[in-house]
Design a protein around this motif. Structure first.
Motif, mmCIF file in Angstrom:
data_model
loop_
_atom_site.group_PDB
_atom_site.id
_atom_site.type_symbol
_atom_site.label_atom_id
_atom_site.label_comp_id
_atom_site.label_asym_id
_atom_site.label_seq_id
_atom_site.Cartn_x
_atom_site.Cartn_y
_atom_site.Cartn_z
ATOM 1 N N SER A 1 -25.617 0.590 -42.702
ATOM 2 C CA SER A 1 -25.323 0.967 -43.618
ATOM 3 C C SER A 1 -25.875 2.234 -44.194
ATOM 4 O O SER A 1 -27.013 2.913 -43.436
ATOM 5 N N ARG B 1 -21.751 -4.417 -46.532
ATOM 6 C CA ARG B 1 -21.927 -4.752 -45.661
ATOM 7 C C ARG B 1 -20.429 -3.910 -44.843
ATOM 8 O O ARG B 1 -20.367 -4.070 -44.154
ATOM 9 N N MET C 1 -23.449 -6.300 -52.485
ATOM 10 C CA MET C 1 -22.874 -6.812 -50.836
ATOM 11 C C MET C 1 -21.917 -6.022 -50.358
ATOM 12 O O MET C 1 -21.588 -5.823 -48.840
ATOM 13 N N ARG D 1 -16.681 -5.912 -41.647
ATOM 14 C CA ARG D 1 -18.078 -6.933 -41.568
ATOM 15 C C ARG D 1 -18.388 -5.724 -40.254
ATOM 16 O O ARG D 1 -19.846 -4.685 -40.258
ATOM 17 N N PRO E 1 -26.565 -4.596 -43.210
ATOM 18 C CA PRO E 1 -25.737 -3.588 -41.796
ATOM 19 C C PRO E 1 -26.370 -2.807 -41.507
ATOM 20 O O PRO E 1 -27.428 -1.812 -41.312
ATOM 21 N N TRP F 1 -28.038 -10.156 -47.950
ATOM 22 C CA TRP F 1 -27.062 -9.320 -48.056
ATOM 23 C C TRP F 1 -25.912 -10.637 -47.332
ATOM 24 O O TRP F 1 -24.832 -10.512 -46.788
ATOM 25 N N LYS F 2 -25.755 -12.200 -47.676
ATOM 26 C CA LYS F 2 -25.071 -13.337 -47.625
ATOM 27 C C LYS F 2 -24.784 -13.927 -49.058
ATOM 28 O O LYS F 2 -25.729 -14.027 -49.471
ATOM 29 N N GLY G 1 -18.844 -2.131 -41.311
ATOM 30 C CA GLY G 1 -20.752 -2.176 -41.477
ATOM 31 C C GLY G 1 -21.762 -1.558 -40.337
ATOM 32 O O GLY G 1 -23.148 -1.434 -40.769
ATOM 33 N N GLU G 2 -21.770 -3.254 -39.541
ATOM 34 C CA GLU G 2 -22.397 -3.146 -38.297
ATOM 35 C C GLU G 2 -22.103 -1.818 -37.398
ATOM 36 O O GLU G 2 -23.528 -1.324 -36.863
#
Lengths: 355, 319
Positions: free
Chosen positions: B310, B30, B26, B181, B307, B247-248, B184-185
């Motif tokens: 990713s 992420r 993860m 995060r 993400p 991914w959480k 990753g976004e």
């Protein structure tokens, strides 16, 4: 000046190389299957037999390790051994089948001892065995039989069999195990169906939490001993047994050194077969050109009673059972008798076959 | 009742390594780097730490040795994952290929080195398991809970849960987590705000390497008496858990528990009279988690939480 020095150095090194090759030759050779001679398995068993014979008869010997685990490498290494003066080459394991197939024609004057295999081409289309090859198989069902017999005679009634892949050798061990338990139960006068045998093939030869969990579940439900039959599968069984304080039966070689939970092992007597083959060779009666299955009549299989941890099953009991196998009173069937273990005719043993 | 205790204890053998490794995955994903090298990282972590356990046997045992082994495993995994980070972040290599390379390298390396450094030259590394806690003093006498969570456990079970809580906290409650995060976004946006994307991605991959390495050790300890250069595909299974868990952290825990429990049932049902009497073949139980993964993916693929960046190497020029 520098040039002269370096030239001299080169000459010295070259000379050293030639003397290094020398005239030393080794009559007996073992080519390992990539592992080493201390692998607690096939290589070691075969090496011990070779070493013992050579030491006793003052014959030179050496082992060679191939660079890679493929037929080309094996062939090269066998060639190297022969260049080194080998007259007999011992090849431990079925992996050598195609290599020996190639070498038997290439080196007609050299003898080969092939353990647990028979020469054939890489694609399994042609099977041929020449006069200089002695191919050895083992009667695994008898080894399994002795293990099952000993376990039940030792007072256990709930057994487990954890096999690796359902290949013929593993099946023979398993079938023998069931039949040995059956025989012992009959002799002890137990009621029909009183021996419980949980039976499973894991489908691989690796350690896995699923195997540990299954073994542990069996132990929790009352299983007293599990026959761990298939490489690292046995190690997962041992891990479960250590946790629950239970017992394991090992396979192929004496596995008592791997865990204190191992009470005995269903062994193939590799060292004895190599020793005997060499004795025959030097007596001029090398049994080449044939594929044999070594069984109890030639001490091909058995249990290591010295390191076994039985409570009531004695050496005398073992010898009696062994004698009965030799004279044919006990005749465990092999894997050709039934497709599945459930196909065996068993009266005292209830097989719980777990898919 | 004993069956329940047994099932819970066994489930942990599957769940904890899957949980730790999936959490590792993860962090990497992420931050924007696909990490399919988890299998290889697990192998390496397990390899060095088991070797450590083997070499310190005799003058060290129990929980202290385990803690040190965990540090060794984590450090190895971290170091090893930097190869992946270098290839996929600095060199902008295809992350799948780099990961696959590590997966192929790890077992070969483990076998080779094990043969070189061990006195008997074998590839299996035998170890003595002195780490199981039969009863946690005090806590194990609590009714129900005591037998459920404080008997027959490994210290690693608690460490696994601690990692889960820390991971969730780091990801959602810290500045680093937010930046991770963001990278990753939409790394370009993050960069425009002055965040060093390379640094963050390196951190992400290294954390995943550390957790992957620890996961390898945690996986192998309770299930064998030796390490034979393989973790039997559980690194890939952890990837499935990661995806199933969207991914959480909390969902990853659910997924790991679900996978672990179904695998436990599949393996243990033959020893449990109630389940054995139903005569459902073990294949059925083994299939369930995968079918469930497929179903979940089918229904969530439209709003998948993967993400967005990713797997895409960050290129400053793309901004």
């Amino acid at each position: 000046m520098k040039k002269i020095v370096s030239l001299l150095l080169i000459l010295v090194m070259a000379a050293a190389m030639f003397t290094g090759c020398g005239k030393e030759t080794y009559e007996l050779a073992l080519v390992t299957d990539l592992g080493t001679i201390n692998d607690k398995s096939f290589n070691q068993g075969a090496w011990e037999g070779l070493k013992q014979y050579a030491d006793e008869n003052k014959i030179t010997y050496k082992y060679y390790q191939p660079a890679a685990a493929d037929t080309a490498s094996y062939v090269d290494t066998i060639g190297l051994a022969i260049t080194g003066g080998a007259k007999v080459v011992v090849c431990p394991g079925y992996k050598f089948e195609p290599a020996v197939y190639e070498c038997q024609t290439k080196y007609p004057d050299v003898k080969f001892v092939l353990l647990d295999g028979t020469p054939h081409t890489e694609d399994y289309t042609v099977y041929e065995i020449k006069d200089n090859v002695y191919s050895i198989f083992y009667a695994e069902q008898q080894a399994g039989f002795l293990a099952g017999y000993a376990a039940v005679k030792d007072g256990m009634t709930k057994l487990g069999f954890m096999g690796g892949m359902a290949v013929p050798a593993v099946k023979r061990f398993g079938y023998g195990f069931a039949q040995g338990a059956e025989q012992a139960a009959k002799e002890l006068g137990l009621a029909a169906g009183s021996i419980e045998l949980k039976y499973h093939y894991t489908g691989a030869f690796v350690a896995d939490p699923a195997i540990e969990t299954m073994s542990s579940a069996w132990y929790q439900s009352g299983t007293e001993v599990i026959f761990g039959c298939g490489g690292a599968v046995g190690n997962s069984v041992m891990a479960a047994a250590e946790k629950d304080g239970m017992k394991v039966i090992g396979v192929d070689v004496d596995q008592s050194s791997e865990s204190t939970t191992v009470i005995t092992s269903a062994m193939k007597m590799l060292s004895i077969s190599v020793y005997d083959a060499l004795t025959d060779y030097y007596a001029g009666t090398f049994p080449g050109g044939q594929s044999v299955t070594l069984d109890v009549t030639v001490d091909g299989v058995g249990l290591p009673m010295d390191s076994s941890k039985f409570t009531t099953f004695t050496q005398a009991d073992y010898d009696a059972a062994y004698a009965n196998l030799v004279n044919g009173t006990y005749a465990p069937v092999n894997d050709s008798a039934a497709d599945e273990v459930t196909g065996l005719t068993l009266e005292y043993v209830t097989v719980d076959f777990i898919e | 009742m004993n069956t329940v205790y047994f099932l819970v204890q066994q489930t942990m053998l599957f769940t904890i390594p899957l949980l730790i490794v999936a959490l590792g995955g993860m962090f990497s994903e992420r931050s924007g780097v696909v990490n399919i090298a988890l299998e290889g990282i697990m192998t390496m972590g397990a390899f060095t730490s088991i070797l450590f356990v083997k070499f310190t046997e005799g003058f060290m045992s129990g929980q202290l040795q385990l803690l040190l082994a965990i540090i060794v495993a984590g450090a190895t995994g971290m170091l090893f994952s930097m190869l992946h980070a270098f290839a996929s972040i600095n060199m902008k290599a295809d992350q799948t290929i780099s990961g696959t390379a590590l997966n192929m390298f790890a077992p070969a390396f483990a076998i080779f080195v094990a043969r070189q450094v061990q006195a008997n030259h074998v590839q299996q590394i035998d170890f003595e398991n002195t780490f199981r806690i039969v009863k946690v003093p005090g806590l194990s006498s609590i009714p129900f809970i005591g037998k459920l969570f404080f008997s027959n456990v490994y210290l690693t079970t608690y460490i696994g849960f601690a990692i889960l809580i820390i991971s969730a906290f780091v990801l959602y409650k810290t500045r680093f987590g937010l930046r991770l995060r963001a990278c990753g976004e939409h790394p370009q946006a993050a960069d425009s705000l002055g965040i060093n994307v390379y640094k963050i991605r390196y951190s992400g991959v290294m954390i995943s390497g550390m957790l992957g390495g620890i996961g390898g050790l945690v996986f192998i300890l309770p299930i064998s008496t030796n390490f034979n250069a393989t973790v039997s595909g559980y690194g890939f299974l952890a990837l499935a858990v990661l995806i199933f868990g969207q991914w959480k952290p909390a969902r990853i825990l659910t997924a790991a528990l679900f996978f672990g429990f179904m695998n436990t049932i599949a393996a243990a049902y033959s020893g449990i009279p109630f389940l054995a009497s139903m005569h459902i073949p073990s294949y059925f139980y083994k299939m369930v988690p995968y079918i469930a993964t497929l179903i979940v993916l089918t229904f969530t693929s439209k709003k998948s939480q993967a993400p967005k960046a990713s797997g895409i190497p960050y290129d400053k020029g793309m901004r």
